[in-house]
Design an enzyme around this catalytic site. Structure first.
Site, PDB file in Angstrom:
ATOM      1  N   ASP A   7       0.862  -1.188   0.000  1.00 34.53           N
ATOM      2  CA  ASP A   7       0.000   0.000   0.000  1.00 34.53           C
ATOM      3  C   ASP A   7       0.894   1.233   0.000  1.00 34.53           C
ATOM      4  O   ASP A   7       1.509   1.562   1.007  1.00 34.53           O
ATOM      5  CB  ASP A   7      -0.912   0.000   1.229  1.00 34.53           C
ATOM      6  CG  ASP A   7      -1.718   1.296   1.334  1.00 34.53           C
ATOM      7  OD1 ASP A   7      -2.209   1.765   0.293  1.00 34.53           O
ATOM      8  OD2 ASP A   7      -1.851   1.819   2.453  1.00 34.53           O
ATOM      9  N   ASN A  10       1.040   8.687   0.077  1.00 29.83           N
ATOM     10  CA  ASN A  10       1.834   9.869  -0.245  1.00 29.83           C
ATOM     11  C   ASN A  10       3.050  10.014   0.655  1.00 29.83           C
ATOM     12  O   ASN A  10       4.076  10.555   0.224  1.00 29.83           O
ATOM     13  CB  ASN A  10       0.962  11.123  -0.133  1.00 29.83           C
ATOM     14  CG  ASN A  10      -0.050  11.220  -1.254  1.00 29.83           C
ATOM     15  OD1 ASN A  10       0.305  11.296  -2.416  1.00 29.83           O
ATOM     16  ND2 ASN A  10      -1.327  11.194  -0.895  1.00 29.83           N
ATOM     17  N   GLY A 109      -9.530   7.627  -5.163  1.00 28.79           N
ATOM     18  CA  GLY A 109      -8.224   7.017  -4.951  1.00 28.79           C
ATOM     19  C   GLY A 109      -8.334   5.534  -4.635  1.00 28.79           C
ATOM     20  O   GLY A 109      -9.283   5.084  -3.990  1.00 28.79           O
ATOM     21  N   ASP A 111      -6.694   3.803  -2.565  1.00 28.67           N
ATOM     22  CA  ASP A 111      -6.657   3.526  -1.132  1.00 28.67           C
ATOM     23  C   ASP A 111      -8.035   3.637  -0.497  1.00 28.67           C
ATOM     24  O   ASP A 111      -8.383   2.868   0.406  1.00 28.67           O
ATOM     25  CB  ASP A 111      -5.676   4.471  -0.430  1.00 28.67           C
ATOM     26  CG  ASP A 111      -5.969   5.954  -0.706  1.00 28.67           C
ATOM     27  OD1 ASP A 111      -6.598   6.262  -1.739  1.00 28.67           O
ATOM     28  OD2 ASP A 111      -5.554   6.791   0.121  1.00 28.67           O
ATOM     29  N   ARG A 112      -8.858   4.554  -0.992  1.00 29.88           N
ATOM     30  CA  ARG A 112     -10.189   4.745  -0.408  1.00 29.88           C
ATOM     31  C   ARG A 112     -11.100   3.566  -0.760  1.00 29.88           C
ATOM     32  O   ARG A 112     -11.906   3.121   0.077  1.00 29.88           O
ATOM     33  CB  ARG A 112     -10.782   6.057  -0.890  1.00 29.88           C
ATOM     34  CG  ARG A 112      -9.945   7.267  -0.452  1.00 29.88           C
ATOM     35  CD  ARG A 112     -10.399   8.558  -1.077  1.00 29.88           C
ATOM     36  NE  ARG A 112     -11.630   9.055  -0.450  1.00 29.88           N
ATOM     37  CZ  ARG A 112     -12.265  10.138  -0.862  1.00 29.88           C
ATOM     38  NH1 ARG A 112     -11.810  10.829  -1.897  1.00 29.88           N
ATOM     39  NH2 ARG A 112     -13.366  10.536  -0.239  1.00 29.88           N
ATOM     40  N   THR A 186       4.336  27.184  24.911  1.00 30.49           N
ATOM     41  CA  THR A 186       4.097  27.123  23.466  1.00 30.49           C
ATOM     42  C   THR A 186       3.853  25.702  22.976  1.00 30.49           C
ATOM     43  O   THR A 186       2.919  25.441  22.212  1.00 30.49           O
ATOM     44  CB  THR A 186       5.290  27.744  22.706  1.00 30.49           C
ATOM     45  OG1 THR A 186       5.428  29.106  23.085  1.00 30.49           O
ATOM     46  CG2 THR A 186       5.074  27.657  21.203  1.00 30.49           C
TER      47      THR A 186
END
Length: 256
Positions: A7, A10, A109, A111-112, A186
């Site tokens: 798989d 990105n 996509g 993957d979806r 912070t």
């Protein structure tokens, strides 16, 4: 039988081995479209050997990628180094087992769709699948096994990087659940904004989808950082880190 499922996302590429009964190994490498088949082979051979698995016993391969430039080298990995012709998600003649009920089906996509197949195999629909990766996607899958669209938002890591790069005085931080919503420095303030901001994004969008749609969805969280939200999200009902590779296994099974 030994199946290699790849798989390629990105950010990271996952290699997983299934022995016909169970997943027996999972490894990740940073996605790089220039990485050659030989480089993949050396890296993967060593990791399989460390896990007590034999590279030469791989009999099948299934590949899903959202990075088309990397497909050539992954296909060559299977062909040249394993002697296997891989099943490629999205190629003509490859059965996915999921219908697509949107205006532009070709834009979904790989993957979806794989996630959708993995989900409907394990859970009762209708479903909302939340995949936390480079992007955070919310995918709708009907009870009759159709992909019906979704929502795409920036991923949590992408948002943190953008915050650091756009503001000179804000440091890079790790993703973690802060002790308090209001930060006293912070770093804790950034961690709270990122963590609770994404919880708000997830729960808010799920509620809005349910309100607009009217169906009683089962909500599944998957992806690299989804487990961080366990116990904090009010809408995610199941966390499943193996959803994508289970979908890849089902694609292999359908086409084999």
């Amino acid at each position: 039988m030994m199946l290699l499922a790849i798989d390629s996302g990105n950010t990271n590429t996952l290699f997983a081995i299934h022995d016909g009964k169970n997943w027996v190994g999972e490894w990740r490498i940073g996605t790089d479209a220039t990485r050659t088949a030989d480089e993949f082979a050396v890296w993967f051979y060593q990791l399989m050997n460390m896990a007590g698995l034999d590279f030469k016993e791989i009999t099948d391969c299934v590949i899903s990628t959202v990075v088309p430039q990397s497909l050539f080298n992954m296909r060559n990995l299977a062909r040249r180094h394993m002697g296997v012709e891989p099943i490629i998600i999205g190629e003509e003649g490859v059965e996915i087992g999921i219908g697509v009920r949107i205006d532009q089906p070709q834009q979904v996509g790989a993957d979806r769709l794989v996630n959708a197949l993995g989900a409907v195999t394990k859970y009762k629909g209708p479903l909302i699948i939340i995949d936390s990766g480079t992007a955070t996607t919310f995918d709708i899958v009907s009870a009759d096994r159709h992909f019906e669209g979704g929502v795409i938002a920036p991923g949590i890591n992408l948002s943190m990087r953008a915050l650091h790069e756009a503001a000179a005085q804000l440091p890079r931080i790790e993703i973690k659940k802060p002790d308090h919503v209001v930060g006293k420095d912070t770093v804790s303030a950034m961690q709270s904004g990122v963590f609770w901001g994404y919880i708000g994004l997830i729960d808010g969008l799920v509620r809005q989808i349910r309100k607009e749609d009217g169906r009683d969805f089962t909500v599944i969280g998957t992806g690299g950082v989804a487990s961080l939200f366990e116990g904090s999200s009010e809408t995610i009902t199941h966390y499943d880190s193996q959803l994508t590779i289970d979908g890849l296994y089902e694609v292999w099974r359908l086409n084999k």
